[in-house]
Scaffold this motif. Sequence first.
Motif, PDB file in Angstrom:
ATOM      1  N   LEU A  40      15.680 -66.527 -13.569  1.00  0.00           N
ATOM      2  CA  LEU A  40      15.289 -65.288 -13.576  1.00  0.00           C
ATOM      3  C   LEU A  40      13.858 -65.081 -12.952  1.00  0.00           C
ATOM      4  O   LEU A  40      13.190 -65.937 -13.236  1.00  0.00           O
ATOM      5  CB  LEU A  40      15.337 -64.759 -14.927  1.00  0.00           C
ATOM      6  CG  LEU A  40      16.953 -64.307 -15.558  1.00  0.00           C
ATOM      7  CD1 LEU A  40      17.160 -64.334 -16.963  1.00  0.00           C
ATOM      8  CD2 LEU A  40      17.436 -63.164 -14.811  1.00  0.00           C
ATOM      9  N   LYS A  41      13.534 -63.796 -12.237  1.00  0.00           N
ATOM     10  CA  LYS A  41      12.554 -63.573 -11.810  1.00  0.00           C
ATOM     11  C   LYS A  41      11.925 -62.238 -12.383  1.00  0.00           C
ATOM     12  O   LYS A  41      12.733 -61.357 -12.761  1.00  0.00           O
ATOM     13  CB  LYS A  41      12.515 -63.364 -10.267  1.00  0.00           C
ATOM     14  CG  LYS A  41      13.046 -64.467  -9.634  1.00  0.00           C
ATOM     15  CD  LYS A  41      13.449 -64.313  -8.306  1.00  0.00           C
ATOM     16  CE  LYS A  41      14.128 -65.187  -7.376  1.00  0.00           C
ATOM     17  NZ  LYS A  41      14.274 -64.837  -5.836  1.00  0.00           N
ATOM     18  N   PRO A  42      10.636 -62.096 -12.333  1.00  0.00           N
ATOM     19  CA  PRO A  42      10.304 -60.668 -13.060  1.00  0.00           C
ATOM     20  C   PRO A  42      10.799 -59.595 -12.335  1.00  0.00           C
ATOM     21  O   PRO A  42      10.957 -58.547 -13.058  1.00  0.00           O
ATOM     22  CB  PRO A  42       8.595 -60.743 -12.528  1.00  0.00           C
ATOM     23  CG  PRO A  42       8.407 -62.280 -12.745  1.00  0.00           C
ATOM     24  CD  PRO A  42       9.571 -62.977 -12.178  1.00  0.00           C
ATOM     25  N   GLU A  43      11.045 -59.566 -11.084  1.00  0.00           N
ATOM     26  CA  GLU A  43      11.702 -58.666 -10.431  1.00  0.00           C
ATOM     27  C   GLU A  43      13.093 -58.248 -10.853  1.00  0.00           C
ATOM     28  O   GLU A  43      13.719 -57.264 -10.506  1.00  0.00           O
ATOM     29  CB  GLU A  43      11.711 -58.633  -9.081  1.00  0.00           C
ATOM     30  CG  GLU A  43      12.120 -59.924  -8.435  1.00  0.00           C
ATOM     31  CD  GLU A  43      11.031 -60.973  -8.136  1.00  0.00           C
ATOM     32  OE1 GLU A  43      10.278 -61.030  -9.123  1.00  0.00           O
ATOM     33  OE2 GLU A  43      11.173 -61.673  -7.090  1.00  0.00           O
ATOM     34  N   ASP A  44      13.682 -58.977 -11.883  1.00  0.00           N
ATOM     35  CA  ASP A  44      14.969 -58.515 -12.277  1.00  0.00           C
ATOM     36  C   ASP A  44      14.743 -57.924 -13.560  1.00  0.00           C
ATOM     37  O   ASP A  44      15.837 -57.533 -14.045  1.00  0.00           O
ATOM     38  CB  ASP A  44      15.761 -60.216 -12.661  1.00  0.00           C
ATOM     39  CG  ASP A  44      16.034 -61.036 -11.623  1.00  0.00           C
ATOM     40  OD1 ASP A  44      15.729 -62.105 -11.552  1.00  0.00           O
ATOM     41  OD2 ASP A  44      16.654 -60.649 -10.412  1.00  0.00           O
ATOM     42  N   THR A  45      13.581 -57.696 -14.060  1.00  0.00           N
ATOM     43  CA  THR A  45      13.507 -56.874 -15.263  1.00  0.00           C
ATOM     44  C   THR A  45      13.886 -55.498 -14.950  1.00  0.00           C
ATOM     45  O   THR A  45      13.376 -54.727 -13.722  1.00  0.00           O
ATOM     46  CB  THR A  45      11.759 -56.613 -15.460  1.00  0.00           C
ATOM     47  OG1 THR A  45      11.430 -57.881 -15.862  1.00  0.00           O
ATOM     48  CG2 THR A  45      11.724 -55.597 -16.661  1.00  0.00           C
ATOM     49  N   ALA A  46      14.849 -55.007 -15.787  1.00  0.00           N
ATOM     50  CA  ALA A  46      15.662 -53.543 -15.591  1.00  0.00           C
ATOM     51  C   ALA A  46      16.445 -53.123 -16.736  1.00  0.00           C
ATOM     52  O   ALA A  46      16.769 -54.308 -17.693  1.00  0.00           O
ATOM     53  CB  ALA A  46      16.354 -53.669 -14.380  1.00  0.00           C
ATOM     54  N   MET A  47      16.951 -52.239 -16.973  1.00  0.00           N
ATOM     55  CA  MET A  47      18.077 -51.961 -17.780  1.00  0.00           C
ATOM     56  C   MET A  47      19.452 -52.148 -17.047  1.00  0.00           C
ATOM     57  O   MET A  47      19.488 -51.675 -15.903  1.00  0.00           O
ATOM     58  CB  MET A  47      18.018 -50.528 -18.395  1.00  0.00           C
ATOM     59  CG  MET A  47      19.260 -50.084 -19.248  1.00  0.00           C
ATOM     60  SD  MET A  47      18.548 -50.698 -20.999  1.00  0.00           S
ATOM     61  CE  MET A  47      17.549 -49.506 -21.534  1.00  0.00           C
ATOM     62  N   TYR A  48      20.257 -53.135 -17.829  1.00  0.00           N
ATOM     63  CA  TYR A  48      21.412 -53.447 -17.080  1.00  0.00           C
ATOM     64  C   TYR A  48      22.506 -52.698 -17.675  1.00  0.00           C
ATOM     65  O   TYR A  48      22.837 -52.563 -18.981  1.00  0.00           O
ATOM     66  CB  TYR A  48      21.733 -54.894 -17.152  1.00  0.00           C
ATOM     67  CG  TYR A  48      20.587 -55.797 -16.356  1.00  0.00           C
ATOM     68  CD1 TYR A  48      19.407 -55.754 -16.411  1.00  0.00           C
ATOM     69  CD2 TYR A  48      21.360 -56.476 -15.271  1.00  0.00           C
ATOM     70  CE1 TYR A  48      18.615 -56.628 -15.523  1.00  0.00           C
ATOM     71  CE2 TYR A  48      20.657 -57.305 -14.346  1.00  0.00           C
ATOM     72  CZ  TYR A  48      19.250 -57.304 -14.483  1.00  0.00           C
ATOM     73  OH  TYR A  48      18.418 -58.031 -13.653  1.00  0.00           O
ATOM     74  N   TYR A  49      23.417 -52.108 -16.663  1.00  0.00           N
ATOM     75  CA  TYR A  49      24.526 -51.269 -17.000  1.00  0.00           C
ATOM     76  C   TYR A  49      25.897 -52.047 -16.751  1.00  0.00           C
ATOM     77  O   TYR A  49      26.075 -52.302 -15.332  1.00  0.00           O
ATOM     78  CB  TYR A  49      24.485 -50.013 -16.510  1.00  0.00           C
ATOM     79  CG  TYR A  49      23.576 -49.129 -16.976  1.00  0.00           C
ATOM     80  CD1 TYR A  49      22.157 -49.224 -16.380  1.00  0.00           C
ATOM     81  CD2 TYR A  49      23.378 -48.525 -18.107  1.00  0.00           C
ATOM     82  CE1 TYR A  49      21.157 -48.472 -16.643  1.00  0.00           C
ATOM     83  CE2 TYR A  49      22.218 -47.520 -18.713  1.00  0.00           C
ATOM     84  CZ  TYR A  49      21.191 -47.769 -17.912  1.00  0.00           C
ATOM     85  OH  TYR A  49      20.021 -46.977 -18.044  1.00  0.00           O
TER      86      TYR A  49
ATOM     87  N   THR B  34      14.067 -58.169 -19.683  1.00  0.00           N
ATOM     88  CA  THR B  34      12.588 -58.403 -19.473  1.00  0.00           C
ATOM     89  C   THR B  34      12.367 -59.577 -18.952  1.00  0.00           C
ATOM     90  O   THR B  34      12.374 -60.546 -20.022  1.00  0.00           O
ATOM     91  CB  THR B  34      11.757 -57.814 -20.555  1.00  0.00           C
ATOM     92  OG1 THR B  34      12.069 -56.268 -20.979  1.00  0.00           O
ATOM     93  CG2 THR B  34      10.152 -57.684 -20.156  1.00  0.00           C
ATOM     94  N   VAL B  35      11.759 -59.934 -17.733  1.00  0.00           N
ATOM     95  CA  VAL B  35      11.558 -61.119 -17.313  1.00  0.00           C
ATOM     96  C   VAL B  35       9.943 -61.255 -17.071  1.00  0.00           C
ATOM     97  O   VAL B  35       9.494 -60.507 -16.445  1.00  0.00           O
ATOM     98  CB  VAL B  35      12.044 -61.618 -16.237  1.00  0.00           C
ATOM     99  CG1 VAL B  35      11.616 -62.982 -15.617  1.00  0.00           C
ATOM    100  CG2 VAL B  35      13.565 -61.546 -16.158  1.00  0.00           C
ATOM    101  N   SER B  36       9.387 -62.154 -18.092  1.00  0.00           N
ATOM    102  CA  SER B  36       7.712 -62.355 -17.716  1.00  0.00           C
ATOM    103  C   SER B  36       7.345 -63.436 -17.127  1.00  0.00           C
ATOM    104  O   SER B  36       7.990 -64.473 -16.780  1.00  0.00           O
ATOM    105  CB  SER B  36       6.978 -62.243 -19.063  1.00  0.00           C
ATOM    106  OG  SER B  36       7.497 -63.319 -19.801  1.00  0.00           O
ATOM    107  N   SER B  37       6.386 -63.148 -16.281  1.00  0.00           N
ATOM    108  CA  SER B  37       5.851 -64.406 -15.281  1.00  0.00           C
ATOM    109  C   SER B  37       4.979 -65.189 -16.150  1.00  0.00           C
ATOM    110  O   SER B  37       4.604 -65.327 -17.138  1.00  0.00           O
ATOM    111  CB  SER B  37       5.056 -63.823 -14.317  1.00  0.00           C
ATOM    112  OG  SER B  37       3.818 -62.999 -14.691  1.00  0.00           O
TER     113      SER B  37
END
Length: 127
Positions: A86-95, A124-127
């Motif tokens: 996982l990358k920080p840019e994967d942070t999102a609400m997943y539907y 939420t993916v933190s760096s």
Amino acid sequence: QVQLVESGGGSVRAGGSLRLSCAASGYTGRSISMGWFRQAPGKEREEVAAISTRNGYTYYAGSVKGRFTISQDNAKNTVYLQMSSLKPEDTAMYYCAADRRSIDYYNWYSVSKYNYWGQGTQVTVSS
């Protein structure tokens, strides 16, 4: 009426993994198509992956291919999204999304293709 309930979101460090689940209910008989979409704050909802429960074909967005895997358990009417690296840019609400119609390479990524949506689960993916 199809109901979708997502679970499995959370907070992880970059490089970590999460598995999302989407349990479907309220339909009988015909298989349905199911997909995962995500939406980050201030951005449009975008496709992540989809699976045709009729033939098992899977589809992935280029940004997640090789890192995410969509799978199904027909006995449980559940679709999973295994997310790795996982990358920080994967942070999102997943539907989770579903539709009784078939999907294919040319339409699986379209939000308008799916008539049923879950409430979403936050990743939420933190760096």
